[in-house]
Write a protein that holds these residues in place. Sequence first.
Motif, PDB file in Angstrom:
ATOM      1  N   ASN A  86      59.137  28.330  59.952  1.00 20.84           N
ATOM      2  CA  ASN A  86      58.461  28.813  61.140  1.00 20.84           C
ATOM      3  C   ASN A  86      56.975  28.975  60.836  1.00 20.84           C
ATOM      4  O   ASN A  86      56.597  29.733  59.957  1.00 20.84           O
ATOM      5  N   ILE A  87      56.124  28.276  61.560  1.00 18.39           N
ATOM      6  CA  ILE A  87      54.683  28.365  61.363  1.00 18.39           C
ATOM      7  C   ILE A  87      54.111  29.385  62.336  1.00 18.39           C
ATOM      8  O   ILE A  87      54.275  29.258  63.540  1.00 18.39           O
ATOM      9  N   LYS A  88      53.442  30.392  61.804  1.00 20.17           N
ATOM     10  CA  LYS A  88      52.786  31.384  62.640  1.00 20.17           C
ATOM     11  C   LYS A  88      51.303  31.041  62.693  1.00 20.17           C
ATOM     12  O   LYS A  88      50.677  30.782  61.673  1.00 20.17           O
ATOM     13  N   LEU A  89      50.765  31.046  63.885  1.00 19.98           N
ATOM     14  CA  LEU A  89      49.353  30.752  64.085  1.00 19.98           C
ATOM     15  C   LEU A  89      48.656  32.010  64.573  1.00 19.98           C
ATOM     16  O   LEU A  89      49.228  32.795  65.323  1.00 19.98           O
ATOM     17  N   ILE A  90      47.413  32.180  64.149  1.00 24.18           N
ATOM     18  CA  ILE A  90      46.667  33.368  64.533  1.00 24.18           C
ATOM     19  C   ILE A  90      45.282  32.981  65.030  1.00 24.18           C
ATOM     20  O   ILE A  90      44.616  32.135  64.436  1.00 24.18           O
TER      21      ILE A  90
ATOM     22  N   ILE B 191      42.134  28.729  65.507  1.00 33.65           N
ATOM     23  CA  ILE B 191      43.443  29.199  65.077  1.00 33.65           C
ATOM     24  C   ILE B 191      43.684  28.753  63.644  1.00 33.65           C
ATOM     25  O   ILE B 191      43.355  27.630  63.271  1.00 33.65           O
ATOM     26  N   VAL B 192      44.248  29.668  62.826  1.00 34.87           N
ATOM     27  CA  VAL B 192      44.621  29.332  61.453  1.00 34.87           C
ATOM     28  C   VAL B 192      46.094  29.670  61.248  1.00 34.87           C
ATOM     29  O   VAL B 192      46.673  30.463  61.989  1.00 34.87           O
TER      30      VAL B 192
ATOM     31  N   VAL C 271      34.795  26.849  56.013  1.00 38.48           N
ATOM     32  CA  VAL C 271      34.952  26.570  57.436  1.00 38.48           C
ATOM     33  C   VAL C 271      34.277  27.713  58.184  1.00 38.48           C
ATOM     34  O   VAL C 271      34.699  28.868  58.097  1.00 38.48           O
ATOM     35  N   ASP C 272      33.199  27.389  58.912  1.00 39.24           N
ATOM     36  CA  ASP C 272      32.468  28.400  59.664  1.00 39.24           C
ATOM     37  C   ASP C 272      32.956  28.392  61.107  1.00 39.24           C
ATOM     38  O   ASP C 272      32.643  27.490  61.878  1.00 39.24           O
ATOM     39  N   ALA C 273      33.740  29.396  61.470  1.00 40.14           N
ATOM     40  CA  ALA C 273      34.295  29.496  62.821  1.00 40.14           C
ATOM     41  C   ALA C 273      33.615  30.614  63.607  1.00 40.14           C
ATOM     42  O   ALA C 273      34.212  31.204  64.506  1.00 40.14           O
ATOM     43  N   THR C 274      32.346  30.891  63.287  1.00 38.97           N
ATOM     44  CA  THR C 274      31.639  31.997  63.928  1.00 38.97           C
ATOM     45  C   THR C 274      30.869  31.590  65.175  1.00 38.97           C
ATOM     46  O   THR C 274      30.420  32.458  65.917  1.00 38.97           O
ATOM     47  N   TYR C 275      30.682  30.298  65.394  1.00 38.17           N
ATOM     48  CA  TYR C 275      29.898  29.793  66.522  1.00 38.17           C
ATOM     49  C   TYR C 275      28.500  30.402  66.535  1.00 38.17           C
ATOM     50  O   TYR C 275      27.982  30.774  67.581  1.00 38.17           O
ATOM     51  N   GLY C 276      27.903  30.552  65.346  1.00 43.48           N
ATOM     52  CA  GLY C 276      26.550  31.063  65.228  1.00 43.48           C
ATOM     53  C   GLY C 276      26.428  32.571  65.296  1.00 43.48           C
ATOM     54  O   GLY C 276      25.333  33.106  65.197  1.00 43.48           O
ATOM     55  N   ARG C 277      27.525  33.241  65.447  1.00 44.37           N
ATOM     56  CA  ARG C 277      27.489  34.704  65.500  1.00 44.37           C
ATOM     57  C   ARG C 277      27.560  35.283  64.084  1.00 44.37           C
ATOM     58  O   ARG C 277      27.784  34.576  63.113  1.00 44.37           O
ATOM     59  N   ARG C 278      27.406  36.573  63.989  1.00 41.85           N
ATOM     60  CA  ARG C 278      27.462  37.256  62.702  1.00 41.85           C
ATOM     61  C   ARG C 278      28.866  37.180  62.109  1.00 41.85           C
ATOM     62  O   ARG C 278      29.860  37.378  62.816  1.00 41.85           O
ATOM     63  N   THR C 279      28.962  36.902  60.807  1.00 40.50           N
ATOM     64  CA  THR C 279      30.254  36.856  60.122  1.00 40.50           C
ATOM     65  C   THR C 279      30.747  38.278  59.915  1.00 40.50           C
ATOM     66  O   THR C 279      30.058  39.103  59.317  1.00 40.50           O
ATOM     67  N   ARG C 280      31.952  38.554  60.410  1.00 41.41           N
ATOM     68  CA  ARG C 280      32.519  39.891  60.267  1.00 41.41           C
ATOM     69  C   ARG C 280      33.766  39.890  59.407  1.00 41.41           C
ATOM     70  O   ARG C 280      34.148  40.933  58.881  1.00 41.41           O
ATOM     71  N   ALA C 281      34.414  38.734  59.269  1.00 36.20           N
ATOM     72  CA  ALA C 281      35.605  38.647  58.422  1.00 36.20           C
ATOM     73  C   ALA C 281      35.582  37.338  57.656  1.00 36.20           C
ATOM     74  O   ALA C 281      35.170  36.307  58.180  1.00 36.20           O
ATOM     75  N   VAL C 282      36.005  37.412  56.413  1.00 40.57           N
ATOM     76  CA  VAL C 282      36.143  36.230  55.569  1.00 40.57           C
ATOM     77  C   VAL C 282      37.626  36.096  55.259  1.00 40.57           C
ATOM     78  O   VAL C 282      38.247  37.019  54.730  1.00 40.57           O
ATOM     79  N   ILE C 283      38.191  34.944  55.618  1.00 42.27           N
ATOM     80  CA  ILE C 283      39.617  34.700  55.418  1.00 42.27           C
ATOM     81  C   ILE C 283      39.754  33.707  54.280  1.00 42.27           C
ATOM     82  O   ILE C 283      39.178  32.614  54.322  1.00 42.27           O
ATOM     83  N   ILE C 284      40.523  34.085  53.272  1.00 41.87           N
ATOM     84  CA  ILE C 284      40.734  33.229  52.112  1.00 41.87           C
ATOM     85  C   ILE C 284      42.158  32.692  52.181  1.00 41.87           C
ATOM     86  O   ILE C 284      43.117  33.467  52.301  1.00 41.87           O
ATOM     87  N   ASN C 285      42.278  31.366  52.117  1.00 46.54           N
ATOM     88  CA  ASN C 285      43.580  30.713  52.201  1.00 46.54           C
ATOM     89  C   ASN C 285      44.096  30.340  50.820  1.00 46.54           C
ATOM     90  O   ASN C 285      43.324  30.218  49.873  1.00 46.54           O
ATOM     91  N   ASP C 286      45.397  30.092  50.732  1.00 41.57           N
ATOM     92  CA  ASP C 286      45.999  29.706  49.456  1.00 41.57           C
ATOM     93  C   ASP C 286      45.555  28.323  48.997  1.00 41.57           C
ATOM     94  O   ASP C 286      45.692  27.978  47.831  1.00 41.57           O
TER      95      ASP C 286
END
Length: 90
Positions: free
Chosen positions: A2-6, A13-14, A44-59
């Motif tokens: 089961n793939i969960k997307l967020i 979406i990741v 991968v910059d998914a901020t659309y030019g806005r301020r970065t508030r979260a950094v998500i690290i993938n496996d």
Amino acid sequence: MNIKLINIGFGNIVSANRIVAIVSPESAPIKRVISEGRERGMLVDATYGRRTRAVIINDSGHIILSAVQPETVKHRLQGKETASEDSLKV
């Protein structure tokens, strides 16, 4: 499987199953991680030019920058706004 997307903001979406950590970008070690990810081509910059508030690290080693708060991403991971795709198989 089961793939969960967020949703991490702005319709991006990741895969929730691949997330190792969700951290704030303010500390020097995380800024280094971002810089190294950029140099390796794994950022991968998914901020659309806005301020970065979260950094998500993938496996996979990918570093994803998001404009939503880490707390918001956490709540989405816990189920309130998590979408799952039963038809996708890996």
